[in-house]
Scaffold this active site. Structure first.
Site: not given
Lengths: 392, 392
Positions: A98, A102, A271, A309, A311, A314, A340
């Site tokens: 970016d 901002y 994002d 899940c 991941c 998990c 996660h």
């Protein structure tokens, strides 16, 4: 590094018959990015708590870093000397930086803006800095991200129409200056549509920037405190006037329900710090909504956080263990919850894309929204306000 | 789980001809541990910032957890219900649990001790708890570590000889009670020698506990503020009266120079929070001493922290990147420094062991000490005092 001859190397693969949702691929010098895609935020050249290997294991093809943060610390010259941002952070996937617009307008104290550029103070040491569109491109060329952004002026949510229009016009001028001075042909420079919550300005901004023929278009100045219905209306208004063959990137949006609704309105890239930030707070994404792992309910739960899940968190630990780590404020807690939540969001993106490709997006969208209980709007807004105020 | 019939499954392989240093192996139900060995501290069922996979990658075969911390949070019953400590924290290597004696006497407010046991307050919620030697064994049997410790009374460094003697005698009685009620034959229960800085008491304590025939012996009550010369003298005094065929565990010692000197005096096992704690402070172990990665020297250093180190951190990132992460107080900094320091200490243990096996320990010891500049004694003591005071 492979040069991209056509900076607009975005290919639409499929559009949804019932909505504006679309699936595509973005070709970058650091890999192919399937869209719609979510970019985790690594402002300071690190996605908080995680290694590059962990991002890879989650399957993330692209991350976001921030010119503003890296300019202040460690300094653009340091990263340039270290061989650029990819090498500095040991990440060989794609990166989008970016521009810092901002952040300058929301985080930095004492800013003075005129047509030339913007003066702000460093929140770290109080030093004064003058930034122009040309400098922002120079910095981003030195950092070497695959996708870079123009400098934009971001008005506040409650600014007057006059002020918002002025910022928009300046953003357009700056976009042209960025485009003119950008010279690295292995980077794609995206424009940023502004216009606040004024439909007419959004229309004007999108149309004007579209005429400049950028390889990609971001929608800025949303998700900064306005109600969700307004966010969605502004997205619709903007997308109408953007070229269909260019990627559309909605900046700062990252809650699961917002992603699904924005994807349905034709957004390709997202994002947000939200999934990683709330993870460090103990808020865990599930297909039924966000749960707080600190709650006593989890004290004796032998199951993982989300049973289906896959991941690392998990697969490896019980909810009870994560609950314990959070209660003890152990750093491993923040890592495991971040893994996660990013896995959850990335899986969501894959499901959205698969549904678009299968022609089942409409039913996916309604079944997702029927199951997923969003965080209460009022709580959400007050949390967001608190967060915005608390940031340095 | 494989049962060990002989709880004293410790095999001496080689002794150094010029010192008391020795190399051996410790057989546990969760793997073989080469000695001398360093145990990283994971008081709250997590070695701070790291996953079990990362500990494995470093090569660590055994870690330490703490009955005191786990009793207070999440509670012994929670971990028992979750299938024991190994399963709870997803660690299939060996675990040693400390009994909590040291923590009760150094961390808990309002303690009253008599021959039955000790009353203390929880620093978390102020609740009052009464702990006995029998309860501490019951807790450690429920946690299920491979090696467990007796409850000991730890006097302060500046306590009178009379007070230290009283604590020692009580520690002996408690050791016998622990031995009598300990029933899990897959766990080895180690005794803890006390006696403060009084050579006569150390002699007495070691001799008395040796007569009780424990499978292993710890040396407690050292490295709590006394000068290093005194620590080493007490180790020598104690080791003389310990059975040579049992492992000797020096509690709370973890600086590289202290480990080398204590290994030379016949110590087989070490634990300390120091390598992980100072890592989170930016202090990086090298073969020349501890360096602070926050120093400006590292701002532009393209090389890794320690060029010949093969830890994940040094293999992957420049010193400049780590410097940046520390300056930004990014959590990844603490992980990466922890991985480096634990790899350093584990490599040191391997070098010590290899030198003993090769018959070159004397020259290793002198060359290590010639190169390694220890942290200044005065600074070290004042930091240690500050740290002891700051802990909850």
């Amino acid at each position: 590094m492979r040069l991209i001859k056509n900076l607009n190397d975005f290919h639409l693969i499929q559009t949804c018959p019932d909505s504006l949702a679309r699936a595509g691929v973005l070709i970058t010098p650091h890999g192919t990015v399937p869209t719609p895609i979510f970019l985790p935020v690594g402002s300071q050249a690190t996605v908080k708590t995680l290694t590059p290997e962990e991002l890879k294991e989650i399957g993330l093809p692209i991350i976001l870093a921030n010119t503003y943060h890296l300019y202040l610390r460690p300094g653009i010259a340091v990263i340039e000397k270290m061989g650029g941002l990819h090498k500095f952070m040991a990440w060989d996937g794609a990166i989008l930086t970016d521009s810092g617009g901002y952040q300058i307008f929301s985080l930095a104290p004492l800013r003075k803006v005129n047509d030339d550029g913007v003066v702000f103070r460093s929140p770290i040491d109080g030093s004064e800095h003058f930034i122009t569109p040309e400098l922002v491109i120079q910095f981003q060329e030195a950092l070497g991200a695959d996708i870079i952004m123009v400098l934009d002026e971001c008005p506040a949510y409650d600014d007057s129409q006059e002020k918002v229009q002025q910022a928009m016009t300046r953003t357009h001028q700056w976009a042209e200056r960025c485009q003119q001075c950008h010279s690295r042909d292995d980077q794609a420079l995206y424009a940023i549509v502004q216009g606040g919550t004024f439909p007419q300005l959004r229309h004007q901004s999108a149309e004007y920037l579209a005429s400049l023929d950028f390889p990609g278009y971001a929608i800025g100045g949303l998700s900064i405190g306005e109600p969700k219905a307004v966010t969605l209306a502004m997205i619709e208004k903007t997308v109408t006037f953007l070229p269909p063959d260019r990627p559309r990137y909605l900046m700062g949006v990252g809650s699961p329900e917002d992603i699904v609704e924005a994807a349905a309105r034709g957004i390709d890239m997202f994002d947000s710090a939200l999934p990683t930030r709330v993870a460090r707070n103990g808020a865990i994404f599930t297909w039924y909504g966000r749960y707080n792992i600190r709650n006593a309910t989890y004290r004796l739960m032998e199951q993982p956080l989300v049973p289906d899940c896959d991941c690392y968190t998990c697969r490896t630990f019980s909810a009870a263990y994560l609950h314990h780590l959070f209660r003890c404020e152990e750093m491993l807690a923040y890592r495991l919850a971040t893994i996660h939540n990013l896995t959850f969001i990335h899986t969501l993106m894959q499901k959205i894309r698969d549904a678009i490709l299968d022609g089942t997006f409409s039913s996916f969208r309604s079944s997702f929204l029927a199951n997923y209980e969003p965080t209460d709007e009022e709580i959400r807004l007050s949390q967001k306000q608190k967060w915005l105020k608390s940031r340095k």
